[in-house]
Motif scaffolding. Sequence first.
Motif, mmCIF file in Angstrom:
data_model
loop_
_atom_site.group_PDB
_atom_site.id
_atom_site.type_symbol
_atom_site.label_atom_id
_atom_site.label_comp_id
_atom_site.label_asym_id
_atom_site.label_seq_id
_atom_site.Cartn_x
_atom_site.Cartn_y
_atom_site.Cartn_z
ATOM 1 N N THR A 10 -15.963 27.505 -30.361
ATOM 2 C CA THR A 10 -14.386 27.899 -30.409
ATOM 3 C C THR A 10 -13.836 28.153 -32.059
ATOM 4 O O THR A 10 -12.994 29.006 -32.294
ATOM 5 N N GLY A 11 -13.982 27.206 -32.829
ATOM 6 C CA GLY A 11 -13.507 27.042 -34.018
ATOM 7 C C GLY A 11 -12.365 26.781 -34.600
ATOM 8 O O GLY A 11 -11.771 26.287 -35.885
ATOM 9 N N ASP A 12 -11.689 26.368 -33.442
ATOM 10 C CA ASP A 12 -10.118 25.082 -33.023
ATOM 11 C C ASP A 12 -10.487 24.115 -34.307
ATOM 12 O O ASP A 12 -11.692 23.652 -34.011
ATOM 13 N N ILE A 13 -9.602 24.170 -34.465
ATOM 14 C CA ILE A 13 -9.084 22.905 -36.027
ATOM 15 C C ILE A 13 -7.871 22.053 -35.081
ATOM 16 O O ILE A 13 -6.809 22.473 -35.003
ATOM 17 N N VAL A 14 -8.245 20.854 -35.312
ATOM 18 C CA VAL A 14 -7.178 19.413 -34.171
ATOM 19 C C VAL A 14 -6.944 19.158 -35.138
ATOM 20 O O VAL A 14 -7.793 18.344 -35.608
ATOM 21 N N GLU A 15 -5.516 18.259 -35.631
ATOM 22 C CA GLU A 15 -5.394 16.866 -36.426
ATOM 23 C C GLU A 15 -5.505 15.850 -35.328
ATOM 24 O O GLU A 15 -4.848 15.849 -34.321
ATOM 25 N N VAL A 16 -6.425 14.630 -35.805
ATOM 26 C CA VAL A 16 -6.044 13.525 -34.681
ATOM 27 C C VAL A 16 -6.001 11.776 -35.929
ATOM 28 O O VAL A 16 -6.215 12.190 -36.613
ATOM 29 N N GLN A 17 -5.008 11.451 -34.841
ATOM 30 C CA GLN A 17 -4.750 10.270 -35.612
ATOM 31 C C GLN A 17 -5.798 9.753 -35.008
ATOM 32 O O GLN A 17 -5.693 9.179 -34.864
ATOM 33 N N GLU A 18 -4.979 8.485 -36.016
ATOM 34 C CA GLU A 18 -5.943 7.448 -35.453
ATOM 35 C C GLU A 18 -5.572 6.832 -34.414
ATOM 36 O O GLU A 18 -4.618 6.328 -34.412
ATOM 37 N N GLY A 19 -7.005 6.146 -33.552
ATOM 38 C CA GLY A 19 -6.566 5.091 -32.663
ATOM 39 C C GLY A 19 -6.059 6.444 -31.193
ATOM 40 O O GLY A 19 -5.910 6.003 -30.171
ATOM 41 N N GLN A 20 -6.056 8.370 -31.485
ATOM 42 C CA GLN A 20 -5.839 8.704 -30.500
ATOM 43 C C GLN A 20 -7.511 9.196 -30.360
ATOM 44 O O GLN A 20 -8.606 9.624 -30.726
ATOM 45 N N THR A 21 -8.059 9.779 -29.024
ATOM 46 C CA THR A 21 -8.840 10.144 -28.205
ATOM 47 C C THR A 21 -9.246 11.499 -29.116
ATOM 48 O O THR A 21 -8.046 12.616 -28.919
ATOM 49 N N LEU A 22 -10.355 11.723 -29.060
ATOM 50 C CA LEU A 22 -10.520 13.354 -28.876
ATOM 51 C C LEU A 22 -9.663 14.292 -28.094
ATOM 52 O O LEU A 22 -9.229 15.720 -28.667
ATOM 53 N N LEU A 23 -10.132 14.312 -26.936
ATOM 54 C CA LEU A 23 -9.666 14.703 -26.162
ATOM 55 C C LEU A 23 -7.811 14.725 -26.159
ATOM 56 O O LEU A 23 -6.698 16.072 -25.716
ATOM 57 N N ASP A 24 -7.616 13.296 -25.580
ATOM 58 C CA ASP A 24 -5.723 13.420 -26.203
ATOM 59 C C ASP A 24 -4.903 14.209 -27.587
ATOM 60 O O ASP A 24 -4.360 15.239 -27.129
ATOM 61 N N ALA A 25 -6.137 14.678 -28.631
ATOM 62 C CA ALA A 25 -5.600 15.170 -29.790
ATOM 63 C C ALA A 25 -5.625 16.935 -29.365
ATOM 64 O O ALA A 25 -4.660 17.291 -30.068
ATOM 65 N N ALA A 26 -7.019 17.489 -28.641
ATOM 66 C CA ALA A 26 -6.995 18.566 -28.767
ATOM 67 C C ALA A 26 -5.764 18.866 -27.667
ATOM 68 O O ALA A 26 -5.352 19.989 -27.673
ATOM 69 N N LEU A 27 -5.775 18.734 -26.439
ATOM 70 C CA LEU A 27 -4.620 18.768 -25.500
ATOM 71 C C LEU A 27 -3.433 19.034 -25.373
ATOM 72 O O LEU A 27 -2.821 20.343 -25.625
#
Length: 352
Positions: A10-27
């Motif tokens: 999809t090309g989406d770019i998401v910011e992920v915080q330290e300790g945050q799961t990839l899924l939680d960050a995306a949603l």
Amino acid sequence: MACKLEIEPTGDIVEVQEGQTLLDAALRQGVYLPHACNHGLCGTCKVEVLEGEVDLGDASYFALMESEREDGYCLACTATIIEDVVIEADIDVDVDARSIKVKDVWGTVIKREMLTPRILGLWIELDEELDFQAGQYINYHVPGFDEPRAFSLANQPSTGKIIELNIGIIPDGEATPWIHQNVKVGDRRKITGPFGRFFVKRSAQKPMIFFAGGSGLSSPKSMILDELENGCILPITLFHGARNEEELYYADMFRDLEEKYPNFKYVPVLSNNENSLWSGEVGFTNDVAKKLYDNQFAGNKAYLCGPPMMSEACITALMQGRLFEKDIHTEKFFSKADLHSDKVKSPLFKSI
């Protein structure tokens, strides 16, 4: 420190915080990734890491085998980011899905009512409105429990800040008995959502058949009310299964809707009827549906939410009646007990 997650194709770019799961960050940033159990046990959220490094977290070796780990796969619901990462996910494009950011919202319990001897209705007035699609669910944070519990929203989106949850008690459970016994009007609660891909596929423009049992009535109630409120003229049929009249909740409301809307049909079905005055259907919802539709379901969209045995029997009946997977949509939740059972490992259909 935040890192960057890029999602292919999809090309989406998401910011992920330290300790945050990839899924939680995306949603939380409105980007959908396939998921189901959210505990690293079902494998629905498996993705391939193309670039960068992640910590796999508490992923089970059943859902993520050793060979898959070596090949660079991870589970988005348990993996946390170490550096900027590019992943590839198996994402089905759904034209009916809205991009809604998951968020935390606090609210106050304003009403509680036993809808049946086993199902508690909770009404919560949120501090701010929760945007969602009818049929989706939220995570309800239970005091004293590490993990929240998932409950469908039983209200339609037009109710504003007030949401309704129908919570069936699991006798051997931990959280639901606590909720039934302890939650009172005035309590402050946090919910997180919305989640899920269970909603009406409006683009299909096909008649709808709903099957509901137990507290699984929540999502169909929300979806049907939303469709009728928004002027849907397609035929809508609800098969509502219960053991007896005492467990047949919201029956009067659905009968009123049947009187008001010529395109809506309500079919309550009792599997253990002992009332000689009952004039409705008796037996199992799958058998009643086969009878009323003359075992011909092609051309419809079916939505199922209820006990696994009921759903599986209805799916079998629908497929025997020439309705196939692309037109059968199920809602699947996992209780804490389910997370250690075969229900998680081998669902008949992936959650949608």
